[in-house]
Design a protein around this motif. Sequence first.
Motif, PDB file in Angstrom:
ATOM      1  N   ARG A  14       1.194 -37.231  24.438  1.00 48.75           N
ATOM      2  CA  ARG A  14      -0.161 -36.408  25.363  1.00 48.75           C
ATOM      3  C   ARG A  14      -0.037 -35.126  24.945  1.00 48.75           C
ATOM      4  O   ARG A  14      -1.424 -34.893  24.828  1.00 48.75           O
ATOM      5  N   ALA A  15       0.753 -34.597  24.926  1.00 44.91           N
ATOM      6  CA  ALA A  15       0.693 -33.184  24.782  1.00 44.91           C
ATOM      7  C   ALA A  15       0.355 -32.693  22.991  1.00 44.91           C
ATOM      8  O   ALA A  15      -0.183 -32.243  22.537  1.00 44.91           O
ATOM      9  N   PHE A  16       1.087 -33.400  22.304  1.00 46.04           N
ATOM     10  CA  PHE A  16       0.975 -33.410  21.272  1.00 46.04           C
ATOM     11  C   PHE A  16      -0.872 -33.568  20.571  1.00 46.04           C
ATOM     12  O   PHE A  16      -1.422 -33.191  19.490  1.00 46.04           O
ATOM     13  N   HIS A  17      -1.530 -34.697  21.354  1.00 47.69           N
ATOM     14  CA  HIS A  17      -3.115 -35.220  20.886  1.00 47.69           C
ATOM     15  C   HIS A  17      -3.729 -33.885  21.890  1.00 47.69           C
ATOM     16  O   HIS A  17      -5.039 -33.661  20.811  1.00 47.69           O
ATOM     17  N   GLU A  18      -3.281 -33.200  22.744  1.00 42.59           N
ATOM     18  CA  GLU A  18      -4.116 -32.240  23.079  1.00 42.59           C
ATOM     19  C   GLU A  18      -4.655 -30.998  22.490  1.00 42.59           C
ATOM     20  O   GLU A  18      -5.170 -30.605  22.616  1.00 42.59           O
ATOM     21  N   SER A  19      -3.129 -30.749  22.275  1.00 46.10           N
ATOM     22  CA  SER A  19      -2.835 -29.184  22.107  1.00 46.10           C
ATOM     23  C   SER A  19      -1.972 -29.294  20.918  1.00 46.10           C
ATOM     24  O   SER A  19      -1.531 -28.060  20.977  1.00 46.10           O
ATOM     25  N   GLY A  20      -1.205 -30.717  20.295  1.00 45.07           N
ATOM     26  CA  GLY A  20      -0.752 -30.258  18.691  1.00 45.07           C
ATOM     27  C   GLY A  20       0.817 -30.119  19.002  1.00 45.07           C
ATOM     28  O   GLY A  20       1.620 -29.678  20.445  1.00 45.07           O
ATOM     29  N   GLU A  21       1.732 -29.785  17.855  1.00 45.67           N
ATOM     30  CA  GLU A  21       2.600 -29.672  17.451  1.00 45.67           C
ATOM     31  C   GLU A  21       3.582 -29.134  18.091  1.00 45.67           C
ATOM     32  O   GLU A  21       4.466 -29.115  18.991  1.00 45.67           O
ATOM     33  N   TRP A  22       3.441 -27.637  18.329  1.00 42.17           N
ATOM     34  CA  TRP A  22       4.037 -26.668  19.380  1.00 42.17           C
ATOM     35  C   TRP A  22       4.200 -27.091  20.607  1.00 42.17           C
ATOM     36  O   TRP A  22       4.857 -27.320  21.601  1.00 42.17           O
ATOM     37  N   ALA A  23       2.966 -27.720  21.460  1.00 43.27           N
ATOM     38  CA  ALA A  23       2.458 -27.852  22.855  1.00 43.27           C
ATOM     39  C   ALA A  23       3.979 -28.745  23.175  1.00 43.27           C
ATOM     40  O   ALA A  23       4.270 -29.361  23.764  1.00 43.27           O
ATOM     41  N   ALA A  24       3.965 -29.810  22.115  1.00 39.67           N
ATOM     42  CA  ALA A  24       4.195 -31.350  22.069  1.00 39.67           C
ATOM     43  C   ALA A  24       6.131 -30.438  22.233  1.00 39.67           C
ATOM     44  O   ALA A  24       7.093 -31.380  23.037  1.00 39.67           O
ATOM     45  N   VAL A  25       6.505 -29.407  21.332  1.00 36.99           N
ATOM     46  CA  VAL A  25       7.478 -29.430  21.483  1.00 36.99           C
ATOM     47  C   VAL A  25       7.586 -28.683  22.965  1.00 36.99           C
ATOM     48  O   VAL A  25       9.215 -29.077  23.385  1.00 36.99           O
TER      49      VAL A  25
END
Length: 63
Positions: A14-25
């Motif tokens: 969800r973090a990746f799709h909403e805000s990108g790779e670094w948010a997912a990290v």
Amino acid sequence: MFSVSQDEAAAIQRAFHESGEWAAVVELRRHFPIQDNVNALNAVRAIVRWARPPHAAPADTPV
């Protein structure tokens, strides 16, 4: 090596799709103590590629 639950994977995806790779990290690091950016980013990319397993048909439903 570490094990990721479906809930953790969903939060990371969800973090990746909403805000990108670094948010997912960042989300990954909320759950796991990975400090190396390269390893964290590789883990995120692997988790994002996972698909949910297909739902099995109920036992009484003819196939």
